[in-house]
Design an enzyme around this catalytic site. Sequence first.
Site, PDB file in Angstrom:
ATOM      1  N   GLU A 197       0.959  -1.306   0.005  1.00 27.79           N
ATOM      2  CA  GLU A 197       0.155  -0.075  -0.113  1.00 27.79           C
ATOM      3  C   GLU A 197       0.805   1.392   0.073  1.00 27.79           C
ATOM      4  OE1 GLU A 197      -3.566  -2.408   0.645  1.00 27.79           O
ATOM      5  OE2 GLU A 197      -1.921  -2.559   1.686  1.00 27.79           O
ATOM      6  N   THR A 198       0.250   2.198  -0.794  1.00 31.41           N
ATOM      7  CA  THR A 198       0.910   3.723  -0.539  1.00 31.41           C
ATOM      8  C   THR A 198      -0.344   4.599  -0.059  1.00 31.41           C
ATOM      9  OG1 THR A 198       2.539   3.394  -2.629  1.00 31.41           O
ATOM     10  CG2 THR A 198       1.799   5.701  -1.862  1.00 31.41           C
TER      11      THR A 198
END
Length: 263
Positions: free
Chosen positions: A46-47
């Site tokens: 995830e970002t």
Amino acid sequence: MQLPIYQLDAFTDHLFGGNPAAVVPLTSWLPDETLQAIAAENNLAETAFYIPTDSGFHIRWFTPAIEVDLCGHATLATAYVLFFVENYVGEQLSFDSRSGILNVRKEADWLILDFPVDTLHKQLLAPPALLEAFGDVTPVEIFRGKTDFMAVLENEEQVRSLQPDVIVLSTLPVRGVIVTAKGEEVDFVSRFFAPQSGIAEDPVTGSAHTTLTPYWAEKLGKTELNALQVSKRGGVLKTKLLNDRVEIAGQVRLYLRGTIEIA
């Protein structure tokens, strides 16, 4: 355009453990296709992107393939950036998100997420693709939450040694599949597979503990639980069931600081 970027390891007290996440602070939202392209370029589970608001911050999470409704480890990483890098004044943060208002408070070097509890529905008939993907391992129970399936196995060793067929798992109409069992030295252990979201196995999944915590709280007759996610990198979590909310506590370590260059 230059954007700051941080990479951190969440739900661990040491580098190269836990779950890596990228955090990109913004002053206003970029186009969705740009956010997705940055997440794909980072190629992490995830970002997280956030912007300041009148009441706190607005947070969004992207895998390399899609935007998701909730992500625990990237929220924890974002809170670390705000508290310990950006020097946010205060002991609690408030994030607006797709999953409503999410609060994070600081207690020494532990950060505590306040997330909505998941709703579990026991599956009387096991999804054929799940059983096929698990091979010789037959779950004791299977539940469906808001976004995931959860399969309860007989013991910790089954969870640790499981090698599911992620291609078959990817055909299930869910975000991912949680696998769990009672722990030997902690209350429970888990792993999380999400090929549907572009992640074969997630190292540590905070949001999955909104599903795991109410189940194990009822099974073990206690509301405060110690958990391990037994992926290769591993992760340590402390959870607490508070009616329709779950507190999920973890530690974070900063790995890098950098700059994104966008023409």
